[in-house]
Design a protein around this motif. Structure first.
Motif, PDB file in Angstrom:
ATOM      1  N   ILE A 113      19.487  18.312  -4.231  1.00  0.00           N
ATOM      2  CA  ILE A 113      18.329  17.483  -4.582  1.00  0.00           C
ATOM      3  C   ILE A 113      18.779  16.256  -5.364  1.00  0.00           C
ATOM      4  O   ILE A 113      18.314  15.139  -5.119  1.00  0.00           O
ATOM      5  CB  ILE A 113      17.287  18.319  -5.366  1.00  0.00           C
ATOM      6  CG1 ILE A 113      16.671  19.369  -4.442  1.00  0.00           C
ATOM      7  CG2 ILE A 113      16.213  17.418  -5.979  1.00  0.00           C
ATOM      8  CD1 ILE A 113      15.877  20.441  -5.154  1.00  0.00           C
ATOM      9  N   ILE A 114      19.708  16.464  -6.287  1.00  0.00           N
ATOM     10  CA  ILE A 114      20.245  15.328  -7.054  1.00  0.00           C
ATOM     11  C   ILE A 114      20.949  14.348  -6.120  1.00  0.00           C
ATOM     12  O   ILE A 114      20.815  13.119  -6.269  1.00  0.00           O
ATOM     13  CB  ILE A 114      21.182  15.829  -8.175  1.00  0.00           C
ATOM     14  CG1 ILE A 114      20.366  16.563  -9.245  1.00  0.00           C
ATOM     15  CG2 ILE A 114      21.979  14.673  -8.789  1.00  0.00           C
ATOM     16  CD1 ILE A 114      21.208  17.315 -10.268  1.00  0.00           C
ATOM     17  N   ALA A 115      21.699  14.852  -5.138  1.00  0.00           N
ATOM     18  CA  ALA A 115      22.400  13.981  -4.195  1.00  0.00           C
ATOM     19  C   ALA A 115      21.413  13.130  -3.382  1.00  0.00           C
ATOM     20  O   ALA A 115      21.648  11.936  -3.164  1.00  0.00           O
ATOM     21  CB  ALA A 115      23.287  14.807  -3.259  1.00  0.00           C
ATOM     22  N   VAL A 116      20.309  13.722  -2.970  1.00  0.00           N
ATOM     23  CA  VAL A 116      19.282  12.952  -2.260  1.00  0.00           C
ATOM     24  C   VAL A 116      18.730  11.861  -3.175  1.00  0.00           C
ATOM     25  O   VAL A 116      18.596  10.697  -2.785  1.00  0.00           O
ATOM     26  CB  VAL A 116      18.140  13.867  -1.754  1.00  0.00           C
ATOM     27  CG1 VAL A 116      16.963  13.048  -1.263  1.00  0.00           C
ATOM     28  CG2 VAL A 116      18.643  14.795  -0.656  1.00  0.00           C
ATOM     29  N   TRP A 117      18.421  12.232  -4.416  1.00  0.00           N
ATOM     30  CA  TRP A 117      17.896  11.262  -5.382  1.00  0.00           C
ATOM     31  C   TRP A 117      18.898  10.135  -5.603  1.00  0.00           C
ATOM     32  O   TRP A 117      18.519   8.960  -5.646  1.00  0.00           O
ATOM     33  CB  TRP A 117      17.577  11.963  -6.699  1.00  0.00           C
ATOM     34  CG  TRP A 117      17.098  11.020  -7.760  1.00  0.00           C
ATOM     35  CD1 TRP A 117      15.829  10.527  -7.909  1.00  0.00           C
ATOM     36  CD2 TRP A 117      17.884  10.436  -8.794  1.00  0.00           C
ATOM     37  NE1 TRP A 117      15.787   9.679  -8.988  1.00  0.00           N
ATOM     38  CE2 TRP A 117      17.042   9.591  -9.550  1.00  0.00           C
ATOM     39  CE3 TRP A 117      19.218  10.540  -9.170  1.00  0.00           C
ATOM     40  CZ2 TRP A 117      17.492   8.869 -10.636  1.00  0.00           C
ATOM     41  CZ3 TRP A 117      19.665   9.820 -10.259  1.00  0.00           C
ATOM     42  CH2 TRP A 117      18.804   8.992 -10.979  1.00  0.00           C
ATOM     43  N   LEU A 118      20.194  10.478  -5.753  1.00  0.00           N
ATOM     44  CA  LEU A 118      21.221   9.450  -5.953  1.00  0.00           C
ATOM     45  C   LEU A 118      21.319   8.505  -4.764  1.00  0.00           C
ATOM     46  O   LEU A 118      21.487   7.295  -4.929  1.00  0.00           O
ATOM     47  CB  LEU A 118      22.584  10.099  -6.224  1.00  0.00           C
ATOM     48  CG  LEU A 118      22.777  10.696  -7.605  1.00  0.00           C
ATOM     49  CD1 LEU A 118      24.088  11.476  -7.657  1.00  0.00           C
ATOM     50  CD2 LEU A 118      22.736   9.627  -8.687  1.00  0.00           C
ATOM     51  N   GLY A 119      21.223   9.050  -3.562  1.00  0.00           N
ATOM     52  CA  GLY A 119      21.239   8.200  -2.371  1.00  0.00           C
ATOM     53  C   GLY A 119      20.090   7.212  -2.357  1.00  0.00           C
ATOM     54  O   GLY A 119      20.258   6.025  -2.057  1.00  0.00           O
ATOM     55  N   ILE A 120      18.908   7.692  -2.720  1.00  0.00           N
ATOM     56  CA  ILE A 120      17.730   6.815  -2.779  1.00  0.00           C
ATOM     57  C   ILE A 120      17.915   5.757  -3.860  1.00  0.00           C
ATOM     58  O   ILE A 120      17.646   4.573  -3.648  1.00  0.00           O
ATOM     59  CB  ILE A 120      16.449   7.644  -3.016  1.00  0.00           C
ATOM     60  CG1 ILE A 120      16.153   8.509  -1.773  1.00  0.00           C
ATOM     61  CG2 ILE A 120      15.263   6.745  -3.347  1.00  0.00           C
ATOM     62  CD1 ILE A 120      15.083   9.551  -1.988  1.00  0.00           C
ATOM     63  N   ARG A 121      18.386   6.183  -5.035  1.00  0.00           N
ATOM     64  CA  ARG A 121      18.615   5.235  -6.140  1.00  0.00           C
ATOM     65  C   ARG A 121      19.643   4.171  -5.762  1.00  0.00           C
ATOM     66  O   ARG A 121      19.493   3.007  -6.102  1.00  0.00           O
ATOM     67  CB  ARG A 121      19.094   5.973  -7.394  1.00  0.00           C
ATOM     68  CG  ARG A 121      18.013   6.662  -8.156  1.00  0.00           C
ATOM     69  CD  ARG A 121      16.976   5.736  -8.761  1.00  0.00           C
ATOM     70  NE  ARG A 121      17.580   4.861  -9.780  1.00  0.00           N
ATOM     71  CZ  ARG A 121      17.243   3.589  -9.960  1.00  0.00           C
ATOM     72  NH1 ARG A 121      16.323   3.030  -9.214  1.00  0.00           N
ATOM     73  NH2 ARG A 121      17.810   2.873 -10.892  1.00  0.00           N
ATOM     74  N   LEU A 122      20.703   4.580  -5.057  1.00  0.00           N
ATOM     75  CA  LEU A 122      21.740   3.641  -4.648  1.00  0.00           C
ATOM     76  C   LEU A 122      21.164   2.550  -3.753  1.00  0.00           C
ATOM     77  O   LEU A 122      21.441   1.365  -3.948  1.00  0.00           O
ATOM     78  CB  LEU A 122      22.878   4.376  -3.936  1.00  0.00           C
ATOM     79  CG  LEU A 122      24.057   3.515  -3.492  1.00  0.00           C
ATOM     80  CD1 LEU A 122      24.741   2.896  -4.700  1.00  0.00           C
ATOM     81  CD2 LEU A 122      25.043   4.352  -2.698  1.00  0.00           C
ATOM     82  N   VAL A 123      20.330   2.942  -2.816  1.00  0.00           N
ATOM     83  CA  VAL A 123      19.691   1.947  -1.950  1.00  0.00           C
ATOM     84  C   VAL A 123      18.750   1.071  -2.764  1.00  0.00           C
ATOM     85  O   VAL A 123      18.725  -0.155  -2.594  1.00  0.00           O
ATOM     86  CB  VAL A 123      18.943   2.623  -0.780  1.00  0.00           C
ATOM     87  CG1 VAL A 123      18.097   1.613  -0.014  1.00  0.00           C
ATOM     88  CG2 VAL A 123      19.937   3.301   0.161  1.00  0.00           C
ATOM     89  N   ASP A 124      17.981   1.671  -3.676  1.00  0.00           N
ATOM     90  CA  ASP A 124      17.074   0.889  -4.525  1.00  0.00           C
ATOM     91  C   ASP A 124      17.851  -0.131  -5.362  1.00  0.00           C
ATOM     92  O   ASP A 124      17.411  -1.270  -5.533  1.00  0.00           O
ATOM     93  CB  ASP A 124      16.271   1.801  -5.462  1.00  0.00           C
ATOM     94  CG  ASP A 124      15.186   2.582  -4.738  1.00  0.00           C
ATOM     95  OD1 ASP A 124      14.855   2.220  -3.583  1.00  0.00           O
ATOM     96  OD2 ASP A 124      14.681   3.554  -5.327  1.00  0.00           O
TER      97      ASP A 124
END
Length: 135
Positions: A113-124
């Protein structure tokens, strides 16, 4: 059997599994809506059940190693990776590997779940001109 034919079979079966998952997801969202991922839950449970059936059937010598790879890794891998996750956890429980089981459950879920969140944050962060991704 030649590894190339097995690999081709896994690829084709994976594509079919992926198409089945997509079709079931789309149908499920039309029937039940998007408020709770019921279609995903059903896909994961069906995939886990099928993994158990095929694995046990194969253990009894009814499937070749190649056919098990095509079905388990190919079709069910495309249909859901949750079935492999559930299988490995079941194996750890059966072998009473409590620490490994708890670690696998915790790491794969929480860190996933953290990895998904990090991926989204990276794009943001990389594309600040775009509005943040919201579902």
């Amino acid at each position: 059997m030649n590894i190339w034919w097995v690999s081709l079979g896994i690829g084709i079966a994976g594509g079919i599994g992926t198409l089945c998952r997509f079709g079931m997801s789309e149908l499920g969202e039309r029937i039940w809506g998007k408020s709770f991922p019921l279609a995903t839950l059903l896909i994961n449970l069906i995939g886990s059940f099928l993994f158990g059936l095929v694995y046990a059937y194969g253990l009894r010598g009814n499937l070749s190693v190649e056919m098990k790879a095509v079905i388990l890794t190919g079709f069910l891998g495309g249909f859901t990776t949750f079935s492999s996750f559930a299988f490995h956890n079941q194996q750890m429980l059966a072998q009473q590997q409590w620490t490994l089981f708890a670690a696998n459950l915790l790491v794969q879920n929480v860190i996933g779940i953290i990895a998904v969140w990090l991926g989204i944050r990276l794009v943001d962060l990389a594309m600040p001109a775009l509005p943040p991704l919201q579902q």
